[in-house]
Design an enzyme around this catalytic site. Structure first.
Site, PDB file in Angstrom:
ATOM      1  N   ASP A  77      25.362 -30.642 -27.249  1.00 36.37           N
ATOM      2  CA  ASP A  77      25.924 -31.022 -28.554  1.00 36.37           C
ATOM      3  C   ASP A  77      26.087 -29.821 -29.482  1.00 36.37           C
ATOM      4  O   ASP A  77      25.563 -28.735 -29.228  1.00 36.37           O
ATOM      5  CB  ASP A  77      25.033 -32.080 -29.223  1.00 36.37           C
ATOM      6  CG  ASP A  77      23.600 -31.592 -29.454  1.00 36.37           C
ATOM      7  OD1 ASP A  77      23.079 -30.821 -28.623  1.00 36.37           O
ATOM      8  OD2 ASP A  77      22.996 -31.980 -30.477  1.00 36.37           O
ATOM      9  N   GLU A 137      20.050 -31.946 -29.215  1.00 41.51           N
ATOM     10  CA  GLU A 137      19.155 -30.888 -29.710  1.00 41.51           C
ATOM     11  C   GLU A 137      19.361 -30.632 -31.194  1.00 41.51           C
ATOM     12  O   GLU A 137      18.417 -30.371 -31.935  1.00 41.51           O
ATOM     13  CB  GLU A 137      19.399 -29.596 -28.921  1.00 41.51           C
ATOM     14  CG  GLU A 137      18.321 -28.523 -29.129  1.00 41.51           C
ATOM     15  CD  GLU A 137      18.528 -27.639 -30.348  1.00 41.51           C
ATOM     16  OE1 GLU A 137      17.544 -27.008 -30.786  1.00 41.51           O
ATOM     17  OE2 GLU A 137      19.659 -27.568 -30.878  1.00 41.51           O
TER      18      GLU A 137
HETATM   19 ZN   LIG Z   1      21.476 -24.417 -30.114  1.00 41.91          ZN
END
Ligand SMILES: [Zn+2]
Length: 370
Positions: A77, A137
């Site tokens: 992401d 993340e």
């Molecule tokens: Zn990163």
């Protein structure tokens, strides 16, 4: 190495809007990576991490292995909203490449693949290698940190392939972070007719900001930042509601314990009579510190750097990554094995082209030395 081939793959990965909440885009990036790894002949499994996150990917050369020699970690992401790719798609000049996520961390995902592509068959045979790619993340790995933690516990070492720092440094330590939402609930009243009946949530919030800032300890690197506030409905109404978002950073996990308990006590006590404060923890990443085992791994990386002619330096940085989670489990973890980049989370993000090939060699040498 064939940089044109690398850039063709990178362009494809960058030109997909894949902010954490753009689940279809994250899934598209996962699909591209899955295809590239299958071409390599490695086992690829899509991992369902629930309806609020895109898929994770687990890639390995030893399907069914119970232990791994190394777990390589990267995220699929970015932080960018839909439409960013249309505004500023992948581009490059003589020295740098640009585009959303180009160094945070599409090039990191590719460097893992390219390190393995050139890894001698004897090492591919000898080593049990896992690659975990998570979809969330950038919002704290809320849905994936448990999955990555389980994989890390079955691994000798963890190498996170976020970008190397602008000066080329790898990352040996990262601050921990904790996020909170605060809500202040008071009593509404007409500001002209009967202000005495009101209890202002915004006044409580203002008191809270100063009291909370005072919990910091700059000498130890403990900082508190209220980064978002909102509240009220109109200037002539005593506001009965206000909210704030707080971000706490620390080098020392004991500092987190201290701040967390003092913060809870402050909020329970309240900041203004008859305004109640609720404190909601929204995420937490422990600090990543270099343990004795990690220092052994650092020595191995430094030696690999000497063999490849890639200078190895280390930094401790304020931003968190998945390395925080795996280091806190006691697994030797180092970070920054992607190519050199900077400007993360902003339109200024760039990737240093000259660093791509040496950083692939460094990562490959580290893996071969395990
Ligand atoms: Zn990163």
């Amino acid at each position: 190495m064939d940089l044109n081939h690398y850039f063709a793959e990178l362009r494809q990965l960058v030109n997909v809007d894949c902010g954490t909440h753009t689940l279809a885009g994250v899934a598209e990036v996962a699909g591209i990576m899955a295809g590239l790894w299958r071409e390599q002949g490695w086992q690829v499994d899509k991992v369902d991490l629930g309806p609020q996150a895109g898929p994770g990917l687990l890639v390995t050369n030893k399907p069914g292995a119970s232990q791994y020699d190394v777990l390589l970690v990267g995220h699929l992401d970015t932080v960018f909203p839909e439409g960013t790719v249309a505004q500023r798609p992948f581009s490059q000049d003589d020295t740098r490449a640009y585009g959303p996520g180009v160094s945070d961390m599409k090039s990191g995902l590719l460097n893992i693949l390219w390190a393995i592509r050139g890894l001698a068959p004897e090492h591919q045979q000898r080593l049990s290698i896992a690659v975990a790619m998570n979809p969330d993340e950038e919002t704290g790995s809320v849905h994936s940190h448990q999955w990555i933690g389980e994989l890390a516990k079955r691994s000798r070492v963890v190498l996170v392939c976020e970008a190397a720092r602008a000066d080329g440094s790898l990352v040996k330590a990262r601050k921990g972070m904790a996020g909170y939402h605060l809500h202040f609930s008071g009593v509404a009243a007409h500001a002209g007719n009967e202000p005495e009946k009101g209890r202002s949530a915004i006044t409580a919030l203002a008191q809270a900001v100063l009291a909370i800032n005072a919990l910091g300890n700059p000498e130890l690197g403990t900082t508190l930042n209220i980064g978002v506030v909102s509240g009220g409905s109109a200037a002539n109404v005593v506001p009965d509601s206000a909210t704030a978002e707080l971000d706490v950073r620390f080098w020392d996990n004991n500092e987190y314990q201290r701040v967390n308990s003092q913060l809870s006590a402050l909020c329970q006590q309240g900041f203004l009579d008859e305004v109640t404060t609720t404190l909601k923890p929204v995420n937490h990443k422990p600090a990543m510190a270099a343990s004795a085992d990690t220092q052994g791994l650092m020595a191995l990386v430094e030696q690999a750097g000497q063999q490849e002619g890639v200078p190895v330096t280390w930094q401790a940085v304020g931003g968190g990554s998945d390395a925080n989670h795996t280091a806190a489990l006691g697994i030797p973890t180092l970070d920054g094995f992607g190519p050199v980049g900077a400007g993360f989370h902003s339109p200024a993000e760039y990737l240093e082209i000259a660093s791509i090939e040496p950083r692939i060699r460094l990562l490959r040498r580290v893996i071969a030395s395990l």
